[in-house]
Design an enzyme around this catalytic site. Structure first.
Site, mmCIF file in Angstrom:
data_model
loop_
_atom_site.group_PDB
_atom_site.id
_atom_site.type_symbol
_atom_site.label_atom_id
_atom_site.label_comp_id
_atom_site.label_asym_id
_atom_site.label_seq_id
_atom_site.Cartn_x
_atom_site.Cartn_y
_atom_site.Cartn_z
ATOM 1 N N SER A 62 16.280 57.442 36.077
ATOM 2 C CA SER A 62 15.955 57.434 34.838
ATOM 3 C C SER A 62 16.685 58.430 33.932
ATOM 4 C CB SER A 62 14.595 57.619 34.441
ATOM 5 O OG SER A 62 13.960 56.180 34.727
ATOM 6 N N GLU A 162 18.276 48.931 35.390
ATOM 7 C CA GLU A 162 17.209 49.082 36.154
ATOM 8 C C GLU A 162 16.597 48.133 36.985
ATOM 9 O OE1 GLU A 162 15.275 51.418 36.673
ATOM 10 O OE2 GLU A 162 15.731 53.158 34.995
#
Length: 292
Positions: A62, A162
């Site tokens: 992330s 993601e």
């Protein structure tokens, strides 16, 4: 010998000694750890540099949400997007089985929220659905790559979102950065070489409000130290391997000066607690170095 040369050599020797002390401290923290750890430190005002495994291409997880947010804000600066424009949220973009405070907030509702709120959830709360909404808005990861390339950011690659990383563990290794690249892009960001002043100030404020990873970079720093940061974490696979436990940040010192720190813990067989403690301990040692 000229006085200027003498003082230059004296300062160089002192800096080398200080760097060696930091190297000893970091090496002690990492001793016998079953992990690959990249570390980069960059003093913004004094140019101090410390590197360990700093050119290894390690998975970002992330941390790449900083780069994505910067690319979105570049589009805002160019007039292609607006922080006030409305983004539709529904079941199609609020996926289950992923980290998403945004979904938890708006579950079961068809709503519209401003782009600024999506950015804030994505960066400060590391929202995975928010991340993929931003990437779709940009036209894909290639837009982020082109933006970073245009700003001279080296040692960085982004190929997958993601959702793709959740489907295939190995995909995360295609979204990589070196820690040298991470501190370099943070310096460019701080210097206003990525975004307009308005967008720089906005993203800095969002990063100051980051609520994830409180047991990593900020854990052992003095309370209320300003740290503009972005975390990343892969969790463990079935074999107990952690692909990435990361953090990057810009730290403001009591004297008003700054430094960037990037620590990437990769391919670790240590516990989650140990992985995070490595980042926390390194952060403490770097802080103490700058406050001597």
């Amino acid at each position: 010998m000229k006085k200027t040369t003498f003082f230059f050599l004296l300062i160089s020797a002192f800096t080398f000694a200080q760097t060696s002390q930091l190297e000893q401290k970091v090496s002690s923290i990492l001793k016998n750890k079953k992990a690959t750890v990249g570390v980069s430190v960059l003093g913004f005002e004094n140019g101090f540099k410390y590197d360990k495994n700093a050119d290894k291409k390690l998975p970002m997880q992330s941390v790449f949400k900083f780069h994505i947010a910067a690319a979105v804000l570049n589009s805002v600066d160019k007039g292609r997007l607006s922080l006030d424009q409305k983004i539709k949220l529904n079941k199609s973009n609020l996926l289950e089985n992923t980290w998403s405070p945004l979904r938890d907030q708006y579950a079961g509702k068809d709503v519209e929220i401003p782009l600024s709120e999506v950015i804030e959830y994505t960066v400060a709360k590391s929202d995975n659905n928010g991340c993929d909404i931003l990437l779709k808005l940009l036209g894909g990861t290639q837009t982020v790559q082109k933006f970073m390339d245009s700003k001279g950011v080296k040692g960085f690659q982004i190929k997958y979102n993601e959702e793709a990383m959740h489907k295939d563990w190995n995909v995360q290794y295609q979204n990589y950065s070196t820690t040298n690249s991470a501190v370099d892009v943070l310096k460019k960001f701080y210097d206003g070489k990525l975004l307009s002043k308005k967008s720089t100030d906005y993203l800095m404020k969002v990063m100051w409000s980051t609520s994830t990873g409180l047991n990593k970079m900020v854990e052992q720093l003095p309370k209320n130290t300003p740290v503009a940061r972005k975390t990343g974490s892969s969790g463990k696979n079935d074999a107990g391997l952690t692909g990435a436990e990361n953090e990057i940040g810009i730290i403001t010192l009591p004297n008003g000066k700054h430094y960037a720190l990037a620590v990437f813990v990769s391919n670790s067989m240590e516990t989650d607690a140990v992985n995070c403690k490595m980042i926390s301990d390194i952060s403490r040692e770097v802080w103490e170095y700058f406050n001597k």
